[in-house]
Scaffold this active site. Structure first.
Site, PDB file in Angstrom:
ATOM      1  N   ASP A 182      -1.855  -3.528   6.559  1.00 55.54           N
ATOM      2  CA  ASP A 182      -2.776  -2.680   5.789  1.00 55.54           C
ATOM      3  C   ASP A 182      -3.894  -2.274   6.739  1.00 55.54           C
ATOM      4  OD1 ASP A 182      -4.211  -1.610   3.460  1.00 55.54           O
ATOM      5  OD2 ASP A 182      -5.513  -3.350   3.635  1.00 55.54           O
ATOM      6  N   SER A 183      -4.723  -1.341   6.291  1.00 61.46           N
ATOM      7  CA  SER A 183      -5.879  -0.939   7.094  1.00 61.46           C
ATOM      8  C   SER A 183      -6.868  -2.092   7.260  1.00 61.46           C
ATOM      9  CB  SER A 183      -6.574   0.234   6.420  1.00 61.46           C
ATOM     10  OG  SER A 183      -6.951  -0.143   5.106  1.00 61.46           O
ATOM     11  N   TYR A 240      -8.520   3.613   6.351  1.00 60.94           N
ATOM     12  CA  TYR A 240      -7.493   4.622   6.649  1.00 60.94           C
ATOM     13  C   TYR A 240      -7.647   5.840   5.723  1.00 60.94           C
ATOM     14  CZ  TYR A 240      -4.371   1.705   9.612  1.00 60.94           C
ATOM     15  OH  TYR A 240      -3.805   0.962  10.619  1.00 60.94           O
ATOM     16  N   GLY A 241      -8.228   5.597   4.555  1.00 63.58           N
ATOM     17  CA  GLY A 241      -8.278   6.642   3.520  1.00 63.58           C
ATOM     18  C   GLY A 241      -8.934   7.940   3.969  1.00 63.58           C
ATOM     19  N   CYS A 244      -0.311  -0.533   2.058  1.00 57.87           N
ATOM     20  CA  CYS A 244      -1.447   0.369   1.990  1.00 57.87           C
ATOM     21  C   CYS A 244      -0.908   1.730   1.553  1.00 57.87           C
ATOM     22  CB  CYS A 244      -2.069   0.467   3.383  1.00 57.87           C
ATOM     23  SG  CYS A 244      -3.330   1.727   3.569  1.00 57.87           S
ATOM     24  N   ASN A 245      -1.474   2.277   0.510  1.00 55.79           N
ATOM     25  CA  ASN A 245      -0.996   3.580   0.031  1.00 55.79           C
ATOM     26  C   ASN A 245      -1.253   4.675   1.051  1.00 55.79           C
ATOM     27  OD1 ASN A 245      -0.261   3.638  -3.145  1.00 55.79           O
ATOM     28  ND2 ASN A 245      -1.641   1.961  -2.655  1.00 55.79           N
ATOM     29  N   GLU A 282     -14.875  -3.718  -1.438  1.00 54.99           N
ATOM     30  CA  GLU A 282     -14.973  -4.578  -0.258  1.00 54.99           C
ATOM     31  C   GLU A 282     -16.347  -5.216  -0.117  1.00 54.99           C
ATOM     32  OE1 GLU A 282     -13.727  -2.826   3.565  1.00 54.99           O
ATOM     33  OE2 GLU A 282     -11.894  -2.525   2.410  1.00 54.99           O
ATOM     34  N   CYS A 332      -4.039   2.503  -4.740  1.00 60.79           N
ATOM     35  CA  CYS A 332      -4.750   1.927  -3.592  1.00 60.79           C
ATOM     36  C   CYS A 332      -4.685   0.420  -3.745  1.00 60.79           C
ATOM     37  CB  CYS A 332      -6.200   2.398  -3.578  1.00 60.79           C
ATOM     38  SG  CYS A 332      -7.215   1.612  -2.305  1.00 60.79           S
ATOM     39  N   THR A 333      -4.380  -0.261  -2.659  1.00 60.56           N
ATOM     40  CA  THR A 333      -4.162  -1.708  -2.777  1.00 60.56           C
ATOM     41  C   THR A 333      -5.469  -2.487  -3.025  1.00 60.56           C
ATOM     42  OG1 THR A 333      -4.138  -1.856  -0.357  1.00 60.56           O
ATOM     43  CG2 THR A 333      -2.018  -1.744  -1.467  1.00 60.56           C
ATOM     44  N   HIS A 334      -6.597  -1.794  -2.985  1.00 60.21           N
ATOM     45  CA  HIS A 334      -7.861  -2.449  -3.348  1.00 60.21           C
ATOM     46  C   HIS A 334      -8.052  -2.535  -4.872  1.00 60.21           C
ATOM     47  CE1 HIS A 334      -8.980  -1.732   0.787  1.00 60.21           C
ATOM     48  NE2 HIS A 334     -10.186  -2.231   0.616  1.00 60.21           N
TER      49      HIS A 334
HETATM   50  N1  DGL Z   1      -5.805  -0.171   1.118  1.00 59.19           N
HETATM   51  C1  DGL Z   1      -5.879   1.251   1.333  1.00 59.19           C
HETATM   52  C2  DGL Z   1      -4.891   1.977   0.430  1.00 59.19           C
HETATM   53  O1  DGL Z   1      -4.101   1.360  -0.291  1.00 59.19           O
HETATM   54  C3  DGL Z   1      -7.254   1.835   1.103  1.00 59.19           C
HETATM   55  C4  DGL Z   1      -8.307   1.406   2.040  1.00 59.19           C
HETATM   56  C5  DGL Z   1      -8.519   2.328   3.201  1.00 59.19           C
HETATM   57  O2  DGL Z   1      -8.970   3.479   3.008  1.00 59.19           O
HETATM   58  O3  DGL Z   1      -8.256   1.903   4.310  1.00 59.19           O
HETATM   59  O4  DGL Z   1      -4.867   3.182   0.417  1.00 59.19           O
END
Ligand code: DGL
Length: 270
Positions: A12-13, A44-45, A75-76, A156, A188-190
């Site tokens: 993941d990011s 990453y978003g 991570c999406n 976060e 989003c995995t968050h």
């Molecule tokens: N975990 C990332 C996702 O599922 C989002 C966090 C990021 O932007 O890095 O998209």
């Protein structure tokens, strides 16, 4: 090493993908798992597709060097930007899975002819990957997507339970773009961390769909089908690597994984 005893690689990011790791850990207790959080490049978003692709290739090389039998993109944003490329790049060396396809399958099973919403990062929403995959099914599903870039950084920072985040959530979800939906994909995995606040906003009128459990089930399905389940008696080993280390990342693991874990710094970019 026997193929079924090789580890599963998850990346993941940053730390958010630990929600997926947790679901995988619970469902597949015997598997060895190597988690890589690219904290040096988080988030990453907001990154370009090209940047996420190049980070993903480097991380895949690391996971392949650890002999991973599967690489799961937890991570999406990275699933949207890099899955296709990574699958080609990795070829027969390992199976590559993403967090989008299992959710698309669930939506296909349960929401034909219905209107479904999606929230996620700018990268995920602007890539239109969910929309394309759902349209390809030709099941009459209408997808309404909204980028919600403030949510991941606030989660976060530990704001998941605070009123200010509830206000931000309410503001996003009241956006006319999401009007008339019967279910909302947490893209989003968050977001599993704010599932309850989102459910409260909708008061049970909209189903809130979290992908971590469906992703874990789809991974188990693949391992079963390929005869790659680790049948060892012992509990599987979990290892956690990050590309940049701070104490704060380690503290944040508690939020996403439910326990504090020890992060190893692996400076992939030095
Ligand atoms: N975990 C990332 C996702 O599922 C989002 C966090 C990021 O932007 O890095 O998209």
């Amino acid at each position: 090493m026997l193929k079924n005893q090789k580890p599963i690689g998850i990346y993941d990011s940053g730390i958010g993908g630990l929600t997926v790791m947790k679901a995988v850990r619970n469902l597949l207790p015997n598997e060895d798992i190597i988690y890589f959080g690219d904290t040096a490049h988080l988030p990453y978003g907001d990154k370009s597709t090209e940047a996420i692709q190049s980070y993903s290739i480097k991380i895949a090389n690391f996971l392949l060097s650890q002999e991973c039998k599967v690489i799961l993109i937890a991570c999406n944003s990275a699933s949207a930007a890099a899955y296709k490329l990574l699958k080609e790049y990795v070829g027969s060396k390992a199976h590559v899975l993403n967090v989008i396809d299992p959710m698309v399958s669930l939506v296909a099973e349960q929401y034909a002819q219905k209107t479904v919403g999606l929230i996620g990062t700018k990268q995920t929403v602007n890539s239109n990957v969910y929309a394309k995959k759902i349209n390809d099914l030709q099941l009459g599903i209408t997808l309404k997507s909204l980028a919600t870039p403030l949510l991941a950084p606030m989660i976060e920072e530990g704001y998941a339970e605070k009123n200010i985040l509830n206000n931000v959530i309410a503001d996003y979800l009241a956006n006319p773009t999401l009007e008339g939906i019967e279910a909302l994909i947490l893209g989003c995995t968050h977001y599993p961390l704010i599932m309850q606040s989102i459910q409260q906003f909708y008061e049970g009128k909209v189903a809130v769909l979290d992908s971590s459990a469906v992703v874990a089930r789809s991974l188990r399905g693949l391992l079963e089908m390929q005869n790659m389940l680790n049948m060892q008696e012992n509990k599987g080993l979990s290892q956690f690597y990050v590309s940049d280390y701070t104490q704060s990342f380690e503290t944040t693991t508690q939020l996403f994984f439910g326990e504090t874990v020890s992060l190893k710094h692996y400076p992939l970019w030095e």
